[in-house]
Scaffold this motif. Structure first.
Motif, mmCIF file in Angstrom:
data_model
loop_
_atom_site.group_PDB
_atom_site.id
_atom_site.type_symbol
_atom_site.label_atom_id
_atom_site.label_comp_id
_atom_site.label_asym_id
_atom_site.label_seq_id
_atom_site.Cartn_x
_atom_site.Cartn_y
_atom_site.Cartn_z
ATOM 1 N N SER A 11 0.823 -1.212 0.000
ATOM 2 C CA SER A 11 0.000 0.000 0.000
ATOM 3 C C SER A 11 0.860 1.267 0.000
ATOM 4 O O SER A 11 0.514 2.254 -0.660
ATOM 5 C CB SER A 11 -0.947 0.003 1.201
ATOM 6 O OG SER A 11 -0.216 -0.071 2.426
ATOM 7 N N HIS A 12 1.968 1.259 0.726
ATOM 8 C CA HIS A 12 2.829 2.443 0.750
ATOM 9 C C HIS A 12 3.429 2.708 -0.627
ATOM 10 O O HIS A 12 3.523 3.867 -1.052
ATOM 11 C CB HIS A 12 3.963 2.276 1.770
ATOM 12 C CG HIS A 12 4.982 3.374 1.689
ATOM 13 N ND1 HIS A 12 4.723 4.653 2.129
ATOM 14 C CD2 HIS A 12 6.236 3.408 1.177
ATOM 15 C CE1 HIS A 12 5.777 5.417 1.906
ATOM 16 N NE2 HIS A 12 6.710 4.686 1.323
ATOM 17 N N LYS B 231 0.829 4.289 -2.959
ATOM 18 C CA LYS B 231 0.676 5.721 -2.659
ATOM 19 C C LYS B 231 1.843 6.511 -3.246
ATOM 20 O O LYS B 231 1.656 7.586 -3.837
ATOM 21 C CB LYS B 231 0.609 5.927 -1.145
ATOM 22 C CG LYS B 231 0.505 7.388 -0.745
ATOM 23 C CD LYS B 231 0.472 7.547 0.772
ATOM 24 C CE LYS B 231 0.396 9.024 1.150
ATOM 25 N NZ LYS B 231 0.374 9.214 2.622
ATOM 26 N N ALA B 232 3.064 5.989 -3.105
ATOM 27 C CA ALA B 232 4.250 6.683 -3.607
ATOM 28 C C ALA B 232 4.226 6.803 -5.125
ATOM 29 O O ALA B 232 4.557 7.854 -5.682
ATOM 30 C CB ALA B 232 5.514 5.947 -3.152
ATOM 31 N N GLU C 38 1.796 9.482 -6.140
ATOM 32 C CA GLU C 38 2.314 10.811 -5.817
ATOM 33 C C GLU C 38 3.421 11.212 -6.793
ATOM 34 O O GLU C 38 3.490 12.367 -7.224
ATOM 35 C CB GLU C 38 2.849 10.824 -4.374
ATOM 36 C CG GLU C 38 3.303 12.185 -3.888
ATOM 37 C CD GLU C 38 2.190 13.229 -3.833
ATOM 38 O OE1 GLU C 38 2.510 14.435 -3.887
ATOM 39 O OE2 GLU C 38 0.997 12.848 -3.741
ATOM 40 N N SER D 49 10.299 4.628 -2.611
ATOM 41 C CA SER D 49 9.228 4.291 -1.666
ATOM 42 C C SER D 49 9.776 3.381 -0.562
ATOM 43 O O SER D 49 9.321 3.439 0.585
ATOM 44 C CB SER D 49 8.046 3.621 -2.385
ATOM 45 O OG SER D 49 8.374 2.346 -2.899
ATOM 46 N N GLY E 93 11.025 5.400 2.409
ATOM 47 C CA GLY E 93 10.108 6.294 3.112
ATOM 48 C C GLY E 93 9.407 7.363 2.311
ATOM 49 O O GLY E 93 8.467 7.989 2.800
ATOM 50 N N TRP E 94 9.849 7.628 1.079
ATOM 51 C CA TRP E 94 9.217 8.689 0.286
ATOM 52 C C TRP E 94 7.798 8.271 -0.093
ATOM 53 O O TRP E 94 7.573 7.111 -0.434
ATOM 54 C CB TRP E 94 10.036 8.922 -0.998
ATOM 55 C CG TRP E 94 9.606 10.166 -1.732
ATOM 56 C CD1 TRP E 94 10.060 11.429 -1.542
ATOM 57 C CD2 TRP E 94 8.611 10.245 -2.772
ATOM 58 N NE1 TRP E 94 9.420 12.299 -2.391
ATOM 59 C CE2 TRP E 94 8.519 11.595 -3.154
ATOM 60 C CE3 TRP E 94 7.782 9.303 -3.404
ATOM 61 C CZ2 TRP E 94 7.651 12.034 -4.137
ATOM 62 C CZ3 TRP E 94 6.909 9.731 -4.383
ATOM 63 C CH2 TRP E 94 6.848 11.087 -4.742
ATOM 64 N N PRO E 95 6.801 9.157 -0.028
ATOM 65 C CA PRO E 95 6.884 10.592 0.290
ATOM 66 C C PRO E 95 6.528 10.938 1.733
ATOM 67 O O PRO E 95 6.514 12.109 2.090
ATOM 68 C CB PRO E 95 5.839 11.180 -0.652
ATOM 69 C CG PRO E 95 4.758 10.134 -0.681
ATOM 70 C CD PRO E 95 5.481 8.809 -0.604
ATOM 71 N N ASP E 96 6.232 9.936 2.563
ATOM 72 C CA ASP E 96 5.726 10.210 3.912
ATOM 73 C C ASP E 96 6.817 10.543 4.921
ATOM 74 O O ASP E 96 6.632 11.408 5.779
ATOM 75 C CB ASP E 96 4.924 9.007 4.422
ATOM 76 C CG ASP E 96 3.651 8.780 3.620
ATOM 77 O OD1 ASP E 96 3.077 9.775 3.164
ATOM 78 O OD2 ASP E 96 3.252 7.615 3.451
ATOM 79 N N ASP E 97 7.934 9.832 4.853
ATOM 80 C CA ASP E 97 9.004 10.001 5.832
ATOM 81 C C ASP E 97 10.213 10.624 5.147
ATOM 82 O O ASP E 97 11.149 9.934 4.747
ATOM 83 C CB ASP E 97 9.365 8.642 6.444
ATOM 84 C CG ASP E 97 10.285 8.759 7.638
ATOM 85 O OD1 ASP E 97 10.901 9.839 7.807
ATOM 86 O OD2 ASP E 97 10.417 7.772 8.395
ATOM 87 N N LEU E 98 10.182 11.949 5.001
ATOM 88 C CA LEU E 98 11.235 12.633 4.251
ATOM 89 C C LEU E 98 12.567 12.650 4.990
ATOM 90 O O LEU E 98 13.635 12.729 4.361
ATOM 91 C CB LEU E 98 10.795 14.054 3.911
ATOM 92 C CG LEU E 98 9.592 14.154 2.955
ATOM 93 C CD1 LEU E 98 9.266 15.607 2.649
ATOM 94 C CD2 LEU E 98 9.838 13.371 1.661
#
Length: 280
Positions: free
Chosen positions: A98-99, A102-103, A106, A237, A240-245
């Motif tokens: 899922s992460h 999303k990446a 985005e 991804s 961590g991109w894009p949530d954990d920059l």
């Protein structure tokens, strides 16, 4: 001096059993990861599975399974390589995570916002085995030399395209500044020659009614992302991109950039297409 080191393999398609070629790739990457740890580096070692695209959809239909069921079972076989090959602490990413989905969406949105994605009707010759468009000059007796048992498909439909052609000079400038970007050097000369000949925009979507096994294109439910604009994004991804920059910065920026281990058949995708996508 940075004490972070990020190395990744390519992600194998799960339409076939794990084979010795991928084992060689992942073992060699693991050697690099172990070497860097022995030098005192904190290491992020990434591998995983590429689980979308025509080859996967085709293999699932042949097996009489839903695509998700098929890739879930196939991914377990690749994950089983970690203890079998005695790999050292790799991250294992799946392009159905899922992460990652999303990446990928985005990443598409940013490239579109920056004017590097457009839509047009087109007709091409396509090798499903390579998941790449082919020109007549790349074919031998009408077949892809890498997949001579497969028929070349002719695709005619409206798709989204990535403006690869806009990145010829930026790529060549980048290569000039990074003389050791691709090793061995004869492979670097190969990709520089490819870029110097001129770049053509490439298709990055398929009509959902024809190829439903893909990530839905943002703001267009009739299209799914196609292979490269999905799978290649795993390299960022996974960190961590894009949530954990902050995590992304650690492994992509502070480390000096990812090290990519790949076979010669992935040269164009990793050292030109993916680099242009990052620039976009």
């Amino acid at each position: 001096m940075s004490r972070f080191f990020y190395i990744t393999t390519t992600l194998p398609y799960v339409n076939a059993e794990p084979h010795i070629g991928f084992a060689m790739e992942v073992i060699r990457a693991d050697v690099m990861a172990r070497w860097k740890r022995a030098q005192g580096f904190e290491v992020f070692f990434n591998t995983g599975t590429d689980e979308r695209g025509a080859k996967i959809f085709e293999a699932a239909k042949k097996a009489g399974q839903e695509p998700q069921t098929y890739v879930d079972e196939a991914a377990k076989k690749f994950q089983a390589l970690i203890p079998l090959l005695n790999l050292s602490e790799p991250n294992f990413i799946r392009t159905t995570d899922s992460h990652h989905i999303k990446a990928a969406r985005e990443f598409w949105k940013i490239c579109a916002k920056n004017g590097h994605i457009y839509k047009k009707p087109y007709k091409i010759k396509y090798c499903v085995g390579c998941e790449l468009e082919k020109t007549d000059s790349e074919l031998v007796d009408g077949k892809c030399p890498l997949h001579p048992t497969r028929e070349i498909e002719e695709i005619e439909e409206e798709n989204y395209f990535f403006k690869f052609s806009a990145f010829q000079k930026p790529l060549l400038d980048f290569y000039e500044k990074k003389p050791d970007f691709v090793v061995p050097d004869f492979r670097f000369n190969e990709i520089k020659s490819f870029v110097k000949r001129g770049l053509e925009d490439f298709s990055i979507s398929r009509l959902k009614e024809k190829m439903p096994w893909g990530i839905e294109v943002p703001d267009d439910s009739e299209h799914t992302m196609y292979v490269w604009f999905d799978a290649l994004v795993n390299y960022i991804s996974a960190i961590g991109w894009p949530d954990d920059l902050e995590r992304f910065k650690k492994w992509q920026i502070d480390s000096g950039g990812m090290v990519q281990y790949c076979g010669k058949d992935n040269l164009r995708q990793q050292s030109a297409m993916w680099q242009a996508m990052l620039m976009a």
